[in-house]
Design a protein around this motif. Structure first.
Motif, PDB file in Angstrom:
ATOM      1  N   THR A  73     -33.543  30.333   5.217  1.00 27.68           N
ATOM      2  CA  THR A  73     -34.090  30.571   5.721  1.00 27.68           C
ATOM      3  C   THR A  73     -33.214  32.142   5.447  1.00 27.68           C
ATOM      4  OG1 THR A  73     -33.334  30.811   7.414  1.00 27.68           O
ATOM      5  CG2 THR A  73     -34.883  29.621   6.814  1.00 27.68           C
ATOM      6  N   ASN A  74     -33.976  33.710   5.535  1.00 28.09           N
ATOM      7  CA  ASN A  74     -32.824  34.196   5.307  1.00 28.09           C
ATOM      8  C   ASN A  74     -32.035  34.961   6.354  1.00 28.09           C
ATOM      9  OD1 ASN A  74     -34.244  35.668   3.126  1.00 28.09           O
ATOM     10  ND2 ASN A  74     -35.561  36.655   4.515  1.00 28.09           N
ATOM     11  N   PHE A  75     -32.805  34.147   7.545  1.00 27.99           N
ATOM     12  CA  PHE A  75     -31.485  34.432   8.553  1.00 27.99           C
ATOM     13  C   PHE A  75     -30.080  33.653   8.165  1.00 27.99           C
ATOM     14  CE2 PHE A  75     -30.148  33.052  12.932  1.00 27.99           C
ATOM     15  CZ  PHE A  75     -30.561  34.231  13.441  1.00 27.99           C
ATOM     16  N   SER A  76     -30.092  32.366   8.110  1.00 22.64           N
ATOM     17  CA  SER A  76     -29.105  31.306   7.457  1.00 22.64           C
ATOM     18  C   SER A  76     -28.251  31.988   6.533  1.00 22.64           C
ATOM     19  CB  SER A  76     -29.624  29.978   7.118  1.00 22.64           C
ATOM     20  OG  SER A  76     -30.034  29.488   8.151  1.00 22.64           O
ATOM     21  N   LEU A  77     -29.179  32.699   5.240  1.00 25.77           N
ATOM     22  CA  LEU A  77     -27.602  33.562   4.181  1.00 25.77           C
ATOM     23  C   LEU A  77     -27.283  34.628   4.680  1.00 25.77           C
ATOM     24  CD1 LEU A  77     -31.044  33.483   1.298  1.00 25.77           C
ATOM     25  CD2 LEU A  77     -28.850  32.222   1.905  1.00 25.77           C
ATOM     26  N   THR A  78     -27.588  35.766   5.157  1.00 27.40           N
ATOM     27  CA  THR A  78     -27.648  36.548   6.032  1.00 27.40           C
ATOM     28  C   THR A  78     -26.167  36.170   6.988  1.00 27.40           C
ATOM     29  OG1 THR A  78     -29.552  37.515   6.859  1.00 27.40           O
ATOM     30  CG2 THR A  78     -27.098  38.406   8.205  1.00 27.40           C
ATOM     31  N   MET A  79     -26.490  35.099   8.009  1.00 22.07           N
ATOM     32  CA  MET A  79     -24.965  34.674   8.778  1.00 22.07           C
ATOM     33  C   MET A  79     -23.871  33.671   7.416  1.00 22.07           C
ATOM     34  SD  MET A  79     -25.497  34.399  11.685  1.00 22.07           S
ATOM     35  CE  MET A  79     -27.053  35.008  12.584  1.00 22.07           C
ATOM     36  N   MET A  80     -23.904  33.303   6.061  1.00 21.64           N
ATOM     37  CA  MET A  80     -23.284  33.255   5.720  1.00 21.64           C
ATOM     38  C   MET A  80     -22.384  34.616   4.856  1.00 21.64           C
ATOM     39  SD  MET A  80     -25.676  29.982   3.409  1.00 21.64           S
ATOM     40  CE  MET A  80     -24.606  28.927   2.569  1.00 21.64           C
ATOM     41  N   VAL A  81     -23.399  35.514   5.185  1.00 21.84           N
ATOM     42  CA  VAL A  81     -23.006  36.496   4.540  1.00 21.84           C
ATOM     43  C   VAL A  81     -21.318  37.420   5.020  1.00 21.84           C
ATOM     44  CG1 VAL A  81     -23.071  38.955   3.382  1.00 21.84           C
ATOM     45  CG2 VAL A  81     -24.859  37.164   2.268  1.00 21.84           C
ATOM     46  N   ILE A  82     -22.387  36.953   6.172  1.00 19.97           N
ATOM     47  CA  ILE A  82     -21.784  37.685   7.657  1.00 19.97           C
ATOM     48  C   ILE A  82     -19.633  36.913   7.649  1.00 19.97           C
ATOM     49  CG2 ILE A  82     -20.949  37.809  10.058  1.00 19.97           C
ATOM     50  CD1 ILE A  82     -23.876  38.849   9.984  1.00 19.97           C
ATOM     51  N   PHE A  83     -20.184  35.335   7.471  1.00 14.39           N
ATOM     52  CA  PHE A  83     -18.681  34.200   7.738  1.00 14.39           C
ATOM     53  C   PHE A  83     -17.892  34.577   6.562  1.00 14.39           C
ATOM     54  CE2 PHE A  83     -17.271  30.270   6.524  1.00 14.39           C
ATOM     55  CZ  PHE A  83     -16.668  30.508   7.695  1.00 14.39           C
ATOM     56  N   PHE A  84     -18.908  35.276   5.358  1.00 18.82           N
ATOM     57  CA  PHE A  84     -18.050  35.235   3.598  1.00 18.82           C
ATOM     58  C   PHE A  84     -17.045  36.213   3.777  1.00 18.82           C
ATOM     59  CE2 PHE A  84     -17.883  38.306   0.345  1.00 18.82           C
ATOM     60  CZ  PHE A  84     -16.707  37.159  -1.131  1.00 18.82           C
ATOM     61  N   LEU A  85     -17.692  37.570   4.877  1.00 13.85           N
ATOM     62  CA  LEU A  85     -16.740  38.924   4.550  1.00 13.85           C
ATOM     63  C   LEU A  85     -16.354  38.808   5.736  1.00 13.85           C
ATOM     64  CD1 LEU A  85     -19.852  40.819   4.549  1.00 13.85           C
ATOM     65  CD2 LEU A  85     -17.696  40.831   3.034  1.00 13.85           C
ATOM     66  N   GLN A  86     -15.869  37.660   7.113  1.00 12.32           N
ATOM     67  CA  GLN A  86     -14.569  37.824   7.827  1.00 12.32           C
ATOM     68  C   GLN A  86     -14.047  37.042   7.324  1.00 12.32           C
ATOM     69  OE1 GLN A  86     -16.778  35.127  10.680  1.00 12.32           O
ATOM     70  NE2 GLN A  86     -18.062  36.882  12.122  1.00 12.32           N
ATOM     71  N   SER A  95     -25.882  16.953   9.278  1.00  8.93           N
ATOM     72  CA  SER A  95     -27.082  17.424   8.426  1.00  8.93           C
ATOM     73  C   SER A  95     -26.235  18.170   7.054  1.00  8.93           C
ATOM     74  CB  SER A  95     -27.911  18.552   9.599  1.00  8.93           C
ATOM     75  OG  SER A  95     -26.684  19.056  10.399  1.00  8.93           O
ATOM     76  N   PRO A  96     -27.218  18.303   5.547  1.00  7.38           N
ATOM     77  CA  PRO A  96     -26.644  18.961   4.533  1.00  7.38           C
ATOM     78  C   PRO A  96     -26.054  20.081   4.582  1.00  7.38           C
ATOM     79  CG  PRO A  96     -28.645  17.994   4.203  1.00  7.38           C
ATOM     80  CD  PRO A  96     -28.253  18.068   6.050  1.00  7.38           C
ATOM     81  N   LEU A  97     -26.512  20.620   5.541  1.00  9.22           N
ATOM     82  CA  LEU A  97     -25.559  22.232   6.041  1.00  9.22           C
ATOM     83  C   LEU A  97     -26.085  22.398   7.367  1.00  9.22           C
ATOM     84  CD1 LEU A  97     -25.051  24.916   4.525  1.00  9.22           C
ATOM     85  CD2 LEU A  97     -27.653  25.772   4.374  1.00  9.22           C
ATOM     86  N   HIS A  98     -24.771  22.845   7.244  1.00  7.52           N
ATOM     87  CA  HIS A  98     -24.587  23.236   9.192  1.00  7.52           C
ATOM     88  C   HIS A  98     -24.056  24.708   9.782  1.00  7.52           C
ATOM     89  CE1 HIS A  98     -23.869  22.920  13.374  1.00  7.52           C
ATOM     90  NE2 HIS A  98     -24.253  22.376  13.914  1.00  7.52           N
ATOM     91  N   ILE A  99     -24.913  25.906  10.202  1.00 10.99           N
ATOM     92  CA  ILE A  99     -24.621  26.835  10.206  1.00 10.99           C
ATOM     93  C   ILE A  99     -24.420  27.078  12.252  1.00 10.99           C
ATOM     94  CG2 ILE A  99     -24.677  29.514   9.838  1.00 10.99           C
ATOM     95  CD1 ILE A  99     -26.246  29.065   7.479  1.00 10.99           C
ATOM     96  N   GLN A 100     -23.472  27.299  12.799  1.00  7.16           N
ATOM     97  CA  GLN A 100     -23.684  27.269  14.112  1.00  7.16           C
ATOM     98  C   GLN A 100     -24.753  28.384  14.716  1.00  7.16           C
ATOM     99  OE1 GLN A 100     -20.339  27.796  16.769  1.00  7.16           O
ATOM    100  NE2 GLN A 100     -19.986  26.507  17.117  1.00  7.16           N
ATOM    101  N   ASN A 101     -25.322  28.221  15.536  1.00  5.09           N
ATOM    102  CA  ASN A 101     -26.276  29.039  16.176  1.00  5.09           C
ATOM    103  C   ASN A 101     -25.126  29.934  16.840  1.00  5.09           C
ATOM    104  OD1 ASN A 101     -27.213  30.669  18.218  1.00  5.09           O
ATOM    105  ND2 ASN A 101     -29.057  29.336  17.778  1.00  5.09           N
ATOM    106  N   PRO A 102     -25.422  31.419  16.283  1.00  6.13           N
ATOM    107  CA  PRO A 102     -23.329  32.528  16.958  1.00  6.13           C
ATOM    108  C   PRO A 102     -23.269  31.566  18.794  1.00  6.13           C
ATOM    109  CG  PRO A 102     -25.471  33.453  16.110  1.00  6.13           C
ATOM    110  CD  PRO A 102     -26.020  32.106  15.570  1.00  6.13           C
TER     111      PRO A 102
END
Ligand code: GTP
Ligand code: MG
Length: 632
Positions: free
Chosen positions: A426-439, A522-529
């Protein structure tokens, strides 16, 4: 104000907008491009050729070209700026680009999310929406309305008709306007909303004047125009910024979103007089593209806060309420009744669907006048908090939004995301990935959520359903980043980072800002903040993740070729971000599944070879080295 029956004189008059009889229109009544805005680049084999050719350096630009306006680029720009879709695109003006290349930010104090929400909400309450005939005279229209009080702001837009959004300086003006508005005589539900219809009395006898209003654009630009604008940019960094400028929500579109929530609130208030309907998600978190959906949250918490309990002696009064077995059932019942209400009485609300058994129950409908696809939820305070967090991250550094927009568009162009629920990212997950990358940059461009929590004061404390959602809300308390990496580099590194991320064992976690062991398979795991035991990308399948990884590698590789130098691209041939937004070689119908399993570079080369075979004049390199393109 005196309002005469329609068709009497030449003056305008207002009628309350009614839901047309039998208006259970299907969702398709809303223009498809308003609902979602993919970048539908359907340039087929030409696109595949471009990507293939660029990938072996034939169309790669020189490093000089990447940084500045070269004679070649100027020639290309001249060619591209001829009359065509750009000239035809009325209503979208060239906007100056902001300095999004580095972290240098302006020093004006930034508003908190809650301040923005309150200001916009109050503004929306002073605003009305009016369906107008096309031959309305703007001057006479404004004069007519200003009988009720000063007008602060207005604009017109087209969406299945001409509409005006009119903001009065004072809320009382809206009441005055409504009291002078006719209720139509047809069989209809008499509901006095702020959605009105302007009728021209004696319309037939009016001198035919050319339409005098200029309609503001609520749609994303055409893919052709976008492509041209991207190709005319001076560097990949400029392209990212251009994409942002072209697709981000305009001031008018944001106003229309808050107004739509306010109109829905009027309907919901028939049942719950002190309720609030708040927008959340990409409409307010600054990552919304023109055409994105409108996520709304029915907030009933204020109702509980209205009374100040008085306990005198032994007495305490409590409201009699109907008990239900759980919060979830209460939410379902509330949404069910509001859904009915919108369906039967909501002017302009069509295609109402109650999706009450979803994890997050919702009512989905189209608001015809605004053209928005709306999702109304209740009891969804954590999502509102997530929107606030994203707003904060988006405001901290101008590179964040530029990068998020590009990654979202890239994902949409390659069907990694979809408007249909399924195994996609989802777009929400992609946004989290960008934020994580920038961190993860050095020095970091964005702070971790833990460090934002450490900066919080007592007034920032927020616990929702037992989850600690505390973080500093005053943006001015956060130190800007010292990192000055350009956008061009960040985009390439983003693809490289996730093209090589150990998704099989690590999870993405913006709270800690570092990889952690995955707690499940699960293949992709992005923790709910905020609900840290949850995975926001639990739905993503292994094959979708693999597609993401392949495309990320391929895109990193293509951007790498750009950076390594080479001749400038031929006029009208997409380069940089524009080339990344084209369907990739892996989507090309000419490639078999077997070929798709090979590394991207090999697939690209083999595609190029096949093109060479079919086009003996093709100016390709035969020895694997890069040569000058004769197109340039
Ligand atoms: P668009 O694709 O532009 O609509 O982006 P969006 O951010 O609005 O996404 P969407 O409409 O799917 O969801 C709206 C909001 O709900 C998001 O911004 C998040 O705040 C929240 N949300 C969406 N998906 C999830 C999820 O899987 N978990 C949690 N906790 N919140 C989510
Ligand atoms: Mg949304």
């Amino acid at each position: 104000m005196e309002v005469e029956p329609a068709g009497f004189s030449g003056e305008p008059c207002l009628c309350t907008e009614q839901k047309p009889p039998g208006a259970q229109l299907p969702v398709y009544a809303v223009p498809a491009r308003l609902r979602r805005n993919p970048l539908p680049f359907h340039l087929g084999a030409w696109a595949a050729w471009t990507m293939a050719a660029r990938s072996v350096g034939l169309l790669a630009r020189s490093p000089l070209c990447a940084q500045s306006r070269s004679p070649v680029r100027l020639a290309a720009a001249r060619l591209l700026s001829g009359a065509g879709p750009v000239a035809a695109d009325v209503g979208r003006e060239e906007q100056p680009l902001r300095g999004a290349e580095t972290g240098s930010e302006d020093k004006t104090p930034k508003k908190r999310f809650s301040e923005v929400q309150e200001e916009r909400r109050e503004q929306a309450q002073r605003t009305v929406l009016i369906h107008c005939p096309h031959k309305v005279s703007e001057k006479k229209f404004l004069k007519y309305l200003s009988q009720h009080g000063a007008i602060n702001n207005h604009f017109f837009y087209e969406s299945l008709g001409l509409f005006a959004v009119v903001e009065f300086a004072r809320k009382e003006s809206v009441g005055s306007l409504q009291s002078g508005t006719l209720m139509p005589h047809e069989a209809a539900i008499p509901f006095r909303s702020r959605f009105l219809s302007l009728k021209l009395k004696n319309a037939g006898g009016q001198p035919s004047e050319p339409p005098s209003v200029r309609a503001s654009q609520q749609l994303p630009p055409s893919s052709q125009r976008l492509l041209e604008r991207l190709c005319r940019a001076e560097s990949v960094g400029d392209q990212l910024d251009t994409l942002l400028q072209e697709l981000q929500l305009t001031e008018e579109n944001v106003r229309l979103r808050y107004l739509t929530c306010s109109l829905i609130e009027d309907v919901a208030a028939a049942y719950f007089p002190d309720c609030t309907v708040r927008p959340f998600g990409s409409s307010v978190n600054t990552f919304g593209k023109l055409g994105c959906d409108l996520d709304m949250f029915l907030d009933l918490d204020e109702i509980g806060k209205r009374s100040t309990p008085k306990t005198v002696g032994n007495f305490l009064l409590e409201f009699q309420v109907k008990n239900v077995p759980s919060e979830r059932i209460a939410t379902q019942k509330i949404l069910s009744v509001i859904g009915e209400c919108l369906d039967h009485f909501g002017p302009g609300c069509v295609g109402v669907q109650k999706i009450l058994n979803a994890r997050c129950p919702l009512v989905r409908f189209s608001h015809q006048a605004s053209g928005f696809q709306c999702d109304l939820t209740a009891n969804n305070r954590i999502a509102l908090k997530s929107s606030e967090l994203l707003y904060l991250y988006g405001a901290l550094d101008s590179r964040v939004r530029a990068l998020v927009f590009s990654v979202r568009c890239w994902a949409r162009a390659h069907s990694l995301t979809s408007s249909i629920p399924g195994a996609w990212i989802t777009n929400f997950s992609l946004t989290m990935m960008v934020i994580f990358f920038l961190q993860r940059r050095s020095p970091p461009i964005l702070p971790t959520l833990e460090s934002l929590k450490a900066l919080a004061s007592a007034e920032d404390k927020c616990v929702i359903e037992g989850n600690n959602c505390t973080f500093v809300r005053d943006l001015n308390k956060i130190q800007p980043s010292r990192n000055t990496e350009p956008l061009e580099l960040l985009l390439k590194e983003f693809f490289e980072y996730f093209g090589n991320f150990a998704f099989n064992k690590n999870s993405i976690n913006i709270r800690q800002g570092r990889e952690q062991n995955k707690p499940d398979s699960s293949p992709l795991h992005i923790q709910n903040p905020f609900e840290t035991s949850l995975n926001i990308s639990r739905n993503v399948s292994q094959s979708q993740l693999q597609k993401f990884v392949d495309l990320a590698r391929e895109s990193a590789w293509l951007l790498q070729q750009d950076g390594e130098g080479g001749p400038a691209p031929a006029p009208r041939q997409p380069w940089g971000l524009a080339a990344l937004l084209l369907p990739s070689v892996r989507d090309s119908r000419s490639l078999s599944k077997k070929q798709n399993r090979r590394p991207a570079s090999e697939r690209v080369k083999s595609l190029l070879e096949s093109i060479k075979e079919h086009n003996p004049d093709s100016p390709t390199a035969t020895d694997g080295k890069r040569t000058m393109s004769t197109h340039a």
